[in-house]
Design an enzyme around this catalytic site. Structure first.
Site, PDB file in Angstrom:
ATOM      1  N   VAL A  14      62.376  15.324 -41.393  1.00  0.00           N
ATOM      2  CA  VAL A  14      61.363  14.442 -41.979  1.00  0.00           C
ATOM      3  C   VAL A  14      61.887  13.672 -43.192  1.00  0.00           C
ATOM      4  CG1 VAL A  14      59.507  15.936 -41.145  1.00  0.00           C
ATOM      5  CG2 VAL A  14      60.319  16.201 -43.495  1.00  0.00           C
ATOM      6  N   LYS A  15      63.186  13.723 -43.420  1.00  0.00           N
ATOM      7  CA  LYS A  15      63.719  13.013 -44.581  1.00  0.00           C
ATOM      8  C   LYS A  15      63.833  11.506 -44.278  1.00  0.00           C
ATOM      9  CE  LYS A  15      64.254  16.576 -47.316  1.00  0.00           C
ATOM     10  NZ  LYS A  15      63.751  17.704 -46.517  1.00  0.00           N
ATOM     11  N   ASN A  16      64.137  10.716 -45.318  1.00  0.00           N
ATOM     12  CA  ASN A  16      64.164   9.246 -45.151  1.00  0.00           C
ATOM     13  C   ASN A  16      65.188   8.819 -44.113  1.00  0.00           C
ATOM     14  OD1 ASN A  16      62.887   9.834 -47.695  1.00  0.00           O
ATOM     15  ND2 ASN A  16      62.858   7.631 -48.014  1.00  0.00           N
ATOM     16  N   GLN A  44      67.422  16.255 -42.792  1.00  0.00           N
ATOM     17  CA  GLN A  44      66.473  17.109 -42.068  1.00  0.00           C
ATOM     18  C   GLN A  44      65.397  16.214 -41.429  1.00  0.00           C
ATOM     19  OE1 GLN A  44      63.261  17.895 -43.565  1.00  0.00           O
ATOM     20  NE2 GLN A  44      62.659  19.292 -41.915  1.00  0.00           N
TER      21      GLN A  44
END
Ligand code: PLP
Length: 354
Positions: free
Chosen positions: A169-171, A167
């Site tokens: 904003v994930k790493n 998603q």
């Protein structure tokens, strides 16, 4: 007024832009060779035999729950998680049961998992909160929620199946996207059918050599597969995952140093193996602290309001979760964070009067 400092921000270079542009120009935007390439690269990265690419971690969790047969049973998980962890179980015909968390790691407390286990329990979903991974201490089937744990040491190695989020904003970020990893070949084959309407051959496979229009439908699957635009972005981000996570770790070390004498702020223990998806501290008077930060243009968030506070789920008390969540606050952390961003977060936080 200076710009608002966000909580998260995806990191984009020319590599991501040209990877997506190449797919746009290729004429094949659906699930095809880039998705397959991303699956192979991701499986190798986490040391799993199989990876099945889907359109979110929510989908990954639901498909994993269906494939593991949780229907009619219960699945134990922490309540300190995003709604998807529990909703996936419900959509797969199971019932989420919440176990308490460990007050330090904020991950599920395996002793409470043992207490909540009954003959109806089909699986446990540990959530690797913020990137922290604990050893899964249970004989039950384990579905790891690795949404926060891209790049965490040991993530994806604790259970039968692991679910990952890409998603925005994930790493490892692709806007939306997810992956399921497993060493079980039969499970992987089932997951491949379930993600694509129960169909046994992908359109790309059928398109190779000559157009083969025929396929079999073996079970009522879903439309939850990844496409090649997402996969190309994922491949470019995977190449940069270590570099991006190292940038996060640097900022975490700087935060820990800057706040080490701030007595009213409880800091997380530093673990080099964490992906550091979240930099989560604890402050008594958290809501006032969040207002203080946001009114100064510095984002601060809460991950999460526990699921046992929502009437949709089981609202039974969980002593540690119910106490700890009132103090947790997530501070800004993203790979392209500048020295000036960090200094502003620290200065604003230190100006808080508890
Ligand atoms: C712990 C956890 N599990 C699952 C999800 C769902 O991930 P996705 O947005 O890829 O569906 C999230 C998303 O924030 C999450 O934080």
């Amino acid at each position: 007024m200076s710009e608002i400092i966000p909580l998260f921000r995806p990191s984009c270079t020319d590599a991501e832009i040209s990877a997506v542009t190449d797919v746009l120009r290729s004429g094949w935007w659906g699930m095809g060779p880039k998705t397959a390439e991303f699956e192979v690269a991701f499986a190798a990265r986490v040391g799993a035999r199989h990876a099945v690419a889907v359109n979110s971690c929510t989908a990954a969790l639901q498909l994993a729950c269906e494939a593991m047969g949780v229907a009619g049973g219960t699945v134990i998980m922490p309540a300190l998680t995003f709604a998807s962890t529990a909703l996936a179980v419900m959509h797969a015909g199971g019932l989420p049961v919440f176990a308490d968390i460990d007050p330090v790691s904020l991950c599920v407390d395996w002793r409470d998992v043992a207490r909540k286990t009954t003959v109806h329990t089909r699986a446990v979903i540990p959530v690797w909160y913020g990137g922290m991974v604990t050893g899964a201490a249970t004989a039950l089937p384990v579905i790891e929620d690795c949404a926060h744990a891209c790049g965490s040491v040991g993530a994806g190695e604790q259970g039968q199946v692991a679910c990952w989020s890409f998603q925005a904003v994930k790493n490892l970020a692709t806007g939306d996207g997810g992956m399921i990893t497993t060493n079980d070949g039969e499970l992987a084959a089932k997951l491949r059918r379930l993600r694509w309407c129960g169909i046994d051959r992908s359109t790309w496979d059928r398109d190779q050599g000559r157009y083969g229009w025929e396929y079999d439908i073996r079970e009522p699957g879903h439309k939850m597969h990844m496409n090649d635009l997402t996969a190309a972005l994922g491949l470019a981000q995977l190449e940069r995952l270590d570099e991006m996570n190292e940038a996060r770790r640097l900022r975490v070390r700087q935060y820990l140093e800057a706040f080490k004498d701030t007595a009213w702020m409880q800091l997380p223990a530093y673990w080099e193996g964490s992906s550091w998806h979240l930099f989560c501290v604890r402050v008594a008077g958290r809501d006032r602290f969040v207002s203080h930060m946001t009114s100064a243009g510095v984002s601060a968030g809460v991950h999460y309001k526990p699921l046992n506070t929502y009437p949709l789920f089981d609202t039974s008390p969980l002593p540690v979760t119910d106490r700890v969540w009132r103090e947790i606050v997530t501070l800004p952390l993203y790979p392209d964070m500048t020295d000036a961003d960090l200094a502003r977060v620290v200065e604003t936080a230190k100006a808080f009067r508890p």
